[in-house]
Scaffold this motif. Structure first.
Motif, PDB file in Angstrom:
ATOM      1  N   GLN A  39      -2.025   0.312  44.580  1.00  0.00           N
ATOM      2  CA  GLN A  39      -1.999  -0.953  45.317  1.00  0.00           C
ATOM      3  C   GLN A  39      -1.207  -2.025  44.574  1.00  0.00           C
ATOM      4  OE1 GLN A  39      -6.006  -2.087  46.454  1.00  0.00           O
ATOM      5  NE2 GLN A  39      -5.958  -0.757  48.269  1.00  0.00           N
ATOM      6  N   ARG A  52       2.049  -3.482  46.309  1.00  0.00           N
ATOM      7  CA  ARG A  52       2.029  -4.909  46.651  1.00  0.00           C
ATOM      8  C   ARG A  52       3.361  -5.573  46.280  1.00  0.00           C
ATOM      9  NH1 ARG A  52      -2.669  -8.134  47.443  1.00  0.00           N
ATOM     10  NH2 ARG A  52      -3.993  -6.426  46.775  1.00  0.00           N
ATOM     11  N   ALA A  53       3.957  -5.098  45.194  1.00  0.00           N
ATOM     12  CA  ALA A  53       5.255  -5.630  44.790  1.00  0.00           C
ATOM     13  C   ALA A  53       6.364  -5.115  45.699  1.00  0.00           C
ATOM     14  CB  ALA A  53       5.525  -5.248  43.333  1.00  0.00           C
ATOM     15  N   GLN A  54       6.244  -3.844  46.082  1.00  0.00           N
ATOM     16  CA  GLN A  54       7.241  -3.207  46.953  1.00  0.00           C
ATOM     17  C   GLN A  54       7.189  -3.716  48.391  1.00  0.00           C
ATOM     18  OE1 GLN A  54       9.358  -0.228  46.754  1.00  0.00           O
ATOM     19  NE2 GLN A  54       9.459  -0.868  44.608  1.00  0.00           N
ATOM     20  N   ARG A  55       5.979  -3.751  48.936  1.00  0.00           N
ATOM     21  CA  ARG A  55       5.800  -4.072  50.357  1.00  0.00           C
ATOM     22  C   ARG A  55       4.756  -5.188  50.487  1.00  0.00           C
ATOM     23  NH1 ARG A  55       3.756   0.377  53.743  1.00  0.00           N
ATOM     24  NH2 ARG A  55       2.206   0.464  52.103  1.00  0.00           N
ATOM     25  N   PRO A  56       5.109  -6.385  50.016  1.00  0.00           N
ATOM     26  CA  PRO A  56       4.112  -7.463  49.988  1.00  0.00           C
ATOM     27  C   PRO A  56       3.544  -7.789  51.372  1.00  0.00           C
ATOM     28  CG  PRO A  56       6.339  -8.294  49.516  1.00  0.00           C
ATOM     29  CD  PRO A  56       6.415  -6.809  49.467  1.00  0.00           C
ATOM     30  N   TRP A  57       4.335  -7.551  52.423  1.00  0.00           N
ATOM     31  CA  TRP A  57       3.868  -7.915  53.763  1.00  0.00           C
ATOM     32  C   TRP A  57       2.653  -7.110  54.200  1.00  0.00           C
ATOM     33  CZ3 TRP A  57       8.533  -5.552  52.672  1.00  0.00           C
ATOM     34  CH2 TRP A  57       8.661  -4.215  53.076  1.00  0.00           C
ATOM     35  N   VAL A  58       2.480  -5.949  53.604  1.00  0.00           N
ATOM     36  CA  VAL A  58       1.331  -5.121  53.983  1.00  0.00           C
ATOM     37  C   VAL A  58       0.030  -5.789  53.531  1.00  0.00           C
ATOM     38  CG1 VAL A  58       0.185  -2.899  53.606  1.00  0.00           C
ATOM     39  CG2 VAL A  58       2.671  -2.989  53.919  1.00  0.00           C
ATOM     40  N   TYR A  59       0.119  -6.517  52.427  1.00  0.00           N
ATOM     41  CA  TYR A  59      -1.097  -7.097  51.841  1.00  0.00           C
ATOM     42  C   TYR A  59      -1.246  -8.580  52.182  1.00  0.00           C
ATOM     43  CZ  TYR A  59      -0.979  -2.691  49.427  1.00  0.00           C
ATOM     44  OH  TYR A  59      -0.965  -1.341  49.164  1.00  0.00           O
TER      45      TYR A  59
END
Ligand code: SF4
Lengths: 474, 204
Positions: free
Chosen positions: B191, B195-202
């Motif tokens: 996670q 979170r760094a890769q796909r911040p929009w997911v979180y």
């Protein structure tokens, strides 16, 4: 399973899978991160109870969303009151969501509705994410390029506690639909036709991708109808590559990223479609150019014919098992071999469900209904898939079209799709339904279900018979 | 969870293909917040008539199949809805093993999580086990998960295979959540990186 070295051509499914590997486990199993967990009142109470019994908490309540849908009353002016036992389930969901800090779209909230309508509509389901829900039609939201799958209650508990699922990588299958759909023929007819062609086990355990020009031409609602019924073909996942149609659908939805984050997300989403050289274990292609509206005659979604077709004769079945199950289905449905489907009198028409309860579906049905009346003696229901769909339909005046014609205009929920709540088809009664399953007893004990598109269902409502909607089009 | 090692019991033949979970446990029995007492709803559309009287010809209403521990069924068993209640109903009725040529995948996963063994045999082998159970209803069938064999009640033995992880979970009665929680550090690390890769997911 084929191994995919990084950089090698990959399918949409493979790309999403790869981005969610927490850890490879033994025996070909993989621990997969679940980005979004959606839950409802039927498959969650025992999971919450097990969580409590083990002294565990929901690990990521911010990634978990809940809404009641299956049990809810769809009566105008409804409260928590529904069938005996159902009220307690709705209240248990409310209590459990509150205790665990899970976002709940409750009764009375415009965002409440069928899980698979709500999740994409609010931007909870996003391209390239993983999404699980304790309901087999979770594959619906694969239409946005989501790896989405249905689970049982123990798995709901597992995801509550760990935000992961243990998965085995499936085989891959691609079905290409090419050509231009004729007027009066819809996504529902495409997928019913496919069920008839490959059967309910035709995509067993596959990650199924729908592609081709006819899929690209569909709006999001149509794409979701296709993916919704992937499970009826035996598939675990049904997916469609995200494109501008997808991005336009999601832009501005409450949970979709905003501003700079949106731009970054879209840039990433554009990398998701299947690479040109990628390999599928099974490939199939269908030309939709001469497809006719489809309607089921039996008790499995694969028991389907064109609207101008006839009830098949079990004597022509390939084997003994099939012959017997066809005979059984005909007995249950009260049909004889060789009968025309068109012209069969119906008692009930149900327009709604996670297959066809979206705004595009209601528009298509209203287009047929406008200026006509529900036939004498037919009970016809329209049940929007969510409060937002209902609001949108009312803003467009669709509710008036339906009500003026003699339809019941109801509150959002699963309604008559599966007989969980008070909306049921009576024993021996014939119903044309826009939902996804025509199993024995699905819409109520003894109910006879014919699956069809919203347009075909609307045509049945106004004529009182199974009708070729192409003869009604104006 | 209850372990599954060897089961010797009455086998009930129900040789229809595509038996769906709506048939295994109709909706009316899903309206509950507990797992208990599901057995009374098992196959209720087939077991009872409209006035809730038993249909004497349905297999599970016939002695000795009332006490069946094994169900022998047609292909694609457990298709349709994901309801785990279908497995709870079988188990509550006393059925700890289903033998069929194939299973729907969600149902199969649900079985493993509840100590019920989904055993896949070839179609002709399933037919043999079913035919024998029909001919000599009182003679028990044996399913040995450690050996991965089914012994029909005429002594004929059939081998089956099951994914090692599923078999182990059944043999040891493993708690799937507990097993995964051992990987908590990996989950947290995933996670953080994601979170760094796909911040929009979180960003919810
Ligand atoms: S609408 Fe029907 S198929 Fe969809 S989630 Fe509700 S009950 Fe299931």
């Amino acid at each position: 399973m084929t191994q995919h070295p990084p950089g090698a051509p990959a399918t949409l499914f493979e790309k999403v899978w790869r981005a969610h590997v927490v850890k490879d486990l033994d025996d070909g199993l993989t621990l997969i991160h679940v980005d979004r967990h959606v839950t409802h009142e039927v498959t969650s109470p025992q999971a919450f109870a097990a969580l409590d019994a083990a002294g565990r908490r929901v690990r990521n309540p911010e990634l978990t969303f809940a809404t009641p849908d299956h049990m809810v009353s769809t009566d105008p002016g409804r409260t928590d009151q529904t069938v005996p036992g159902g009220t307690e389930m709705i209240q248990a969901l409310r209590r459990n969501a509150g205790r665990h800090g899970i976002t709940l779209f409750d009764l009375g909230d415009r965002r409440q509705g069928i899980v698979h309508v709500v999740a994409p509509q609010l931007g909870i389901a996003l391209p390239g994410t993983t999404l699980a829900c304790g309901d087999s039609h979770t594959c619906t939201v694969g239409a946005l390029g989501v790896m989405a799958w249905g689970i049982g209650t123990s798995e709901v508990e597992h995801i509550f506690a760990t935000q992961t699922a243990v998965r085995r990588k499936p085989r891959t299958m691609r079905v290409r639909f090419d050509g231009v759909l004729p007027p009066g023929v819809t996504a529902k007819d495409m997928v019913l036709h496919l069920a008839g062609r490959i059967g309910t086990a035709g995509a067993t355990d596959c990650a199924l991708e729908y592609a081709g020009t006819a899929v690209e031409a569909l709006d999001m609602e149509g794409r979701m109808t296709l993916c919704n019924m992937a499970v009826e073909l035996g598939a675990r996942y049904g997916m469609i590559a995200p494109d501008d149609t997808t991005f336009q659908y999601l832009a501005g939805t409450p949970y979709a990223p905003k501003g700079e984050l949106w731009e970054r997300a879209v840039a990433h989403w554009r990398t998701l479609p299947t690479d040109a050289e990628a390999h599928f274990d099974i490939e199939l292609s269908v030309d939709v150019g001469d497809l006719a509206p489809q309607v089921t005659w039996g008790t499995s979604p694969q028991d389907v014919v064109s609207i101008d077709g006839r009830v098949p004769d079990p004597a022509t079945a390939g084997d003994e098992t099939r012959r017997r199950s066809m005979e059984r289905a005909l007995g249950y449905m009260g049909l004889e071999p060789g009968m025309d489907l068109a012209g069969l009198a119906v008692n009930t028409v149900f327009i709604g469900s996670c297959t066809n309860g979206r705004i595009g579906d209601l528009r298509a049905a209203a287009g047929i209904v406008k200026g006509r009346r529900v036939a004498e003696g037919v009970r016809a229901l329209v049940v929007p898939g969510s409060g937002i769909v209902k609001e949108q339909a009312e803003a467009e005046g669709l509710d008036r079209v339906f009500k003026d014609a003699g339809f019941e205009w109801r509150e959002p929920g699963c309604s008559m799709c599966a007989g969980f709540n008070a909306d049921k088809v009576g024993p021996g009664e014939r119903c044309v339904a826009t939902s996804n399953r025509n199993f024995e007893g699905r819409q109520g004990p003894g109910a006879r279900t014919h699956l069809a598109s919203p347009a075909t269902a609307a045509a049945a409502a106004v004529t009182g018979r199974i009708t070729d909607v192409r003869h009604l089009e104006r | 969870m209850e372990k599954f090692t060897v089961l010797t019991g009455i086998a009930a033949p129900l040789m229809r293909p595509n038996i769906d979970t709506d048939a295994i446990i109709p909706v009316a029995y899903l309206i509950t917040t507990t797992r208990d007492g599901m057995g009374k709803g098992l196959f209720s559309g087939w077991r009872y008539d409209r006035d809730h009287r038993e249909r004497p010809d349905f297999v599970l209403n016939r002695a000795p199949y009332r006490h069946a521990g094994i169900l022998v069924a047609g292909e694609n068993f457990g298709c349709g809805s994901s309801r785990e209640h279908a497995v709870w109903a079988l188990k509550d009725f006393g059925i700890r093993c289903v033998i069929a040529p194939s299973f729907a995948s969600i149902f199969q996963e649900n079985c493993i999580k509840n100590g019920v063994a989904p055993v896949v045999l070839r179609e002709d082998e399933v037919r043999h086990v079913a035919a024998r159970a029909e001919q000599a209803p009182d003679q028990p069938t044996t399913v040995d998960l450690a050996d991965q064999t089914v012994v029909a009640n005429d002594g004929r033995e059939f081998r089956f295979t099951m994914a090692p992880s599923a078999r182990e979970a059944l043999l040891l009665g493993l708690d799937a959540v507990g097993l995964t929680l051992r990987h908590e550090a990996d989950i947290a690390a995933f996670q953080a990186a994601d979170r760094a890769q796909r911040p929009w997911v979180y960003a919810v």
